[in-house]
Design a protein around this motif. Sequence first.
Motif, PDB file in Angstrom:
ATOM      1  N   ASP A 112      12.921 -67.170  60.572  1.00  0.00           N
ATOM      2  CA  ASP A 112      11.444 -66.981  60.673  1.00  0.00           C
ATOM      3  C   ASP A 112      11.176 -68.851  61.229  1.00  0.00           C
ATOM      4  N   ASN A 113      11.888 -69.351  61.410  1.00  0.00           N
ATOM      5  CA  ASN A 113      12.608 -70.196  62.463  1.00  0.00           C
ATOM      6  C   ASN A 113      12.698 -70.226  64.229  1.00  0.00           C
ATOM      7  N   LEU A 114      13.454 -68.659  64.506  1.00  0.00           N
ATOM      8  CA  LEU A 114      13.233 -68.304  66.090  1.00  0.00           C
ATOM      9  C   LEU A 114      12.545 -67.766  66.446  1.00  0.00           C
ATOM     10  N   ILE A 115      11.538 -67.790  65.533  1.00  0.00           N
ATOM     11  CA  ILE A 115      10.223 -67.056  65.733  1.00  0.00           C
ATOM     12  C   ILE A 115       9.162 -67.751  65.839  1.00  0.00           C
ATOM     13  N   GLY A 116       9.764 -69.609  64.954  1.00  0.00           N
ATOM     14  CA  GLY A 116       7.920 -70.437  65.166  1.00  0.00           C
ATOM     15  C   GLY A 116       7.743 -70.636  63.930  1.00  0.00           C
ATOM     16  N   PHE A 117       7.829 -70.078  63.009  1.00  0.00           N
ATOM     17  CA  PHE A 117       6.974 -69.975  61.712  1.00  0.00           C
ATOM     18  C   PHE A 117       7.713 -71.128  61.302  1.00  0.00           C
ATOM     19  N   PRO A 118       6.900 -72.154  60.177  1.00  0.00           N
ATOM     20  CA  PRO A 118       7.217 -73.050  60.246  1.00  0.00           C
ATOM     21  C   PRO A 118       8.262 -73.261  58.467  1.00  0.00           C
ATOM     22  N   GLY A 119       8.909 -74.147  58.238  1.00  0.00           N
ATOM     23  CA  GLY A 119       9.815 -74.196  57.377  1.00  0.00           C
ATOM     24  C   GLY A 119       8.482 -74.117  55.891  1.00  0.00           C
ATOM     25  N   HIS A 120       9.193 -74.657  54.797  1.00  0.00           N
ATOM     26  CA  HIS A 120       8.473 -74.171  53.341  1.00  0.00           C
ATOM     27  C   HIS A 120       7.971 -75.603  52.452  1.00  0.00           C
ATOM     28  N   MET A 172      15.612 -65.165  77.651  1.00  0.00           N
ATOM     29  CA  MET A 172      16.040 -65.097  76.758  1.00  0.00           C
ATOM     30  C   MET A 172      16.614 -66.994  77.116  1.00  0.00           C
ATOM     31  N   ARG A 173      16.115 -67.847  75.417  1.00  0.00           N
ATOM     32  CA  ARG A 173      16.623 -68.741  75.332  1.00  0.00           C
ATOM     33  C   ARG A 173      17.960 -68.914  74.393  1.00  0.00           C
ATOM     34  N   THR A 174      18.803 -70.097  75.480  1.00  0.00           N
ATOM     35  CA  THR A 174      19.868 -70.426  73.671  1.00  0.00           C
ATOM     36  C   THR A 174      19.730 -71.059  72.940  1.00  0.00           C
ATOM     37  N   VAL A 175      19.965 -71.232  71.303  1.00  0.00           N
ATOM     38  CA  VAL A 175      20.164 -72.128  70.351  1.00  0.00           C
ATOM     39  C   VAL A 175      21.128 -72.247  70.089  1.00  0.00           C
ATOM     40  N   ALA A 176      21.337 -73.772  70.202  1.00  0.00           N
ATOM     41  CA  ALA A 176      23.162 -73.428  69.473  1.00  0.00           C
ATOM     42  C   ALA A 176      22.859 -74.417  67.332  1.00  0.00           C
ATOM     43  N   VAL A 177      23.871 -72.642  66.749  1.00  0.00           N
ATOM     44  CA  VAL A 177      23.614 -73.435  65.527  1.00  0.00           C
ATOM     45  C   VAL A 177      24.472 -73.910  65.042  1.00  0.00           C
ATOM     46  N   GLY A 178      24.519 -74.985  63.988  1.00  0.00           N
ATOM     47  CA  GLY A 178      25.663 -75.269  63.659  1.00  0.00           C
ATOM     48  C   GLY A 178      25.562 -75.445  61.788  1.00  0.00           C
ATOM     49  N   LEU A 179      26.853 -75.233  61.108  1.00  0.00           N
ATOM     50  CA  LEU A 179      26.744 -74.685  60.114  1.00  0.00           C
ATOM     51  C   LEU A 179      28.225 -75.554  59.399  1.00  0.00           C
ATOM     52  N   LEU A 180      26.839 -75.874  58.078  1.00  0.00           N
ATOM     53  CA  LEU A 180      27.852 -77.358  57.354  1.00  0.00           C
ATOM     54  C   LEU A 180      28.255 -76.597  56.397  1.00  0.00           C
ATOM     55  N   GLY A 181      29.724 -75.804  55.930  1.00  0.00           N
ATOM     56  CA  GLY A 181      30.259 -74.968  55.257  1.00  0.00           C
ATOM     57  C   GLY A 181      30.750 -73.684  55.057  1.00  0.00           C
ATOM     58  N   CYS A 182      32.550 -73.398  54.518  1.00  0.00           N
ATOM     59  CA  CYS A 182      32.227 -71.831  55.417  1.00  0.00           C
ATOM     60  C   CYS A 182      32.917 -71.112  54.310  1.00  0.00           C
ATOM     61  N   GLY A 183      31.863 -71.313  53.056  1.00  0.00           N
ATOM     62  CA  GLY A 183      32.672 -71.019  51.349  1.00  0.00           C
ATOM     63  C   GLY A 183      32.191 -69.787  51.422  1.00  0.00           C
ATOM     64  N   THR A 184      31.773 -68.931  50.180  1.00  0.00           N
ATOM     65  CA  THR A 184      31.109 -68.221  49.106  1.00  0.00           C
ATOM     66  C   THR A 184      29.867 -67.922  50.700  1.00  0.00           C
ATOM     67  N   VAL A 185      29.124 -69.216  50.910  1.00  0.00           N
ATOM     68  CA  VAL A 185      27.676 -68.641  50.992  1.00  0.00           C
ATOM     69  C   VAL A 185      28.061 -68.649  52.744  1.00  0.00           C
ATOM     70  N   ILE A 241      18.226 -60.888  66.311  1.00  0.00           N
ATOM     71  CA  ILE A 241      17.685 -61.907  67.178  1.00  0.00           C
ATOM     72  C   ILE A 241      17.569 -62.509  68.995  1.00  0.00           C
ATOM     73  N   GLU A 242      18.460 -61.008  69.583  1.00  0.00           N
ATOM     74  CA  GLU A 242      17.975 -60.712  70.946  1.00  0.00           C
ATOM     75  C   GLU A 242      16.693 -60.443  70.743  1.00  0.00           C
ATOM     76  N   ASP A 243      16.152 -59.855  70.013  1.00  0.00           N
ATOM     77  CA  ASP A 243      15.211 -58.819  70.198  1.00  0.00           C
ATOM     78  C   ASP A 243      13.558 -60.268  70.648  1.00  0.00           C
ATOM     79  N   ILE A 244      14.057 -61.162  69.308  1.00  0.00           N
ATOM     80  CA  ILE A 244      13.277 -62.499  69.910  1.00  0.00           C
ATOM     81  C   ILE A 244      13.478 -62.998  70.888  1.00  0.00           C
TER      82      ILE A 244
END
Length: 320
Positions: free
Chosen positions: A308-316, A1-14, A29-32
């Motif tokens: 996608d990012n955690l699996i290793g796929f690039p962005g768009h 297991m590797r730990t990934v720290a995620v930051g979230l900007l905004g906590c409204g509707t989305v 996510i743990e399965d990855i």
Amino acid sequence: MRTVAVGLLGCGTVGASVLRLLEARRDIIEDIGVNLEVAGVLVRDPHRERDVPQGTRVTSDPSFLMECGLVIEAMGGVDRPLDLLRPYLRSGRPVVTANKAMLAERWDELRQYALDGDLYYEASVMAGTPVIGPMSTVLRASRFESLEAVVNGTCNYILTRMEGGDAYEDALAEAQRLGYAEDPPTLDVGGWDSAHKLAVLARFCADGDFALSDISVRGIDTVTPHDIEEARRAGERVKLVASLRRDGDGWAASVAPTRLPADHPLCTAGASRNAMVYRGEECGELIFAGGGAGGTITASAMVGDVLDNLIGFPGHVPLH
Ligand code: NAP
Ligand code: HSE
């Protein structure tokens, strides 16, 4: 297991929906092989009561950003999110965003990060209905010809409610209450949100440098009940249509209220839903349709981008 720290900007509707969906998909996510830790959630007012998982660090201090291996931007605006993201992006780390206004208006700065595969933005157009994924991958094999799309859920909701006899102002107020509208909603009804989305799409199929200023923009703020009734009598409906097609050596791009036959594929998308008719020489005509606004549907695309990012796929990656 590797730990990934995620930051979230905004906590409204989305943002709040993203937090809930990340929690619900913890097993995948743990399965990855990833232990995802939310390092912080940035808001304006950290004292407001919020429906977030217990122990979530909700703060107005963005200093947690530089601890993160992945940042999810769901705050909106143009310069404020970019100012926050700039040092983080410069360090070569990935961002998931739903912010079509920032992408459309600050492309000069963001394009290189997208080319590097560091930007994931499926949710920025048609929310949870995947169109950027196919347009940034398999559809490139086919020569692009044209697209027409209903890409603004708020306007589609308002026009649908007006067809049912509701007043424009009441329908807009309800779209705001449901969390569909931008802040300010003039971005929706003035056609600008659709133009932002069209610029994002055009960079995958027309020109990697496509500029927002190349789009002619009219919104639904001048559509009257009389216009809607006149269309109905002719067997038509009024939709806010974003369109892009070849025009000589260049491109013709517009956003405008348009009368369409009631059985047109863009008319089958009711209320806040979106639809797109895409034409390529080899792939032929394709129709995409689905949810186009709202917290949960948008979170589905953003959490998909996270996976996608955690699996290793690039962005768009746009056209070079
Ligand atoms: P929202 O409900 O207004 O939420 C915005 C969040 O960002 C709030 O939590 C707000 O904090 C925070 N925020 C705003 N300005 C801030 C600042 N200067 N500093 C710190 N925090 C700040 O907006 P939303 O509807 O979730 O939309 C967010 C983004 O997603 C936008 O880019 C929008 O275009 C995009 N999007 C929305 C939808 C949709 O259906 N809503 C769909 C697709 C894409 P407070 O909570 O303290 O006010
Ligand atoms: N305000 C936007 C809309 C949100 O109504 O379509 C989804 O991008």
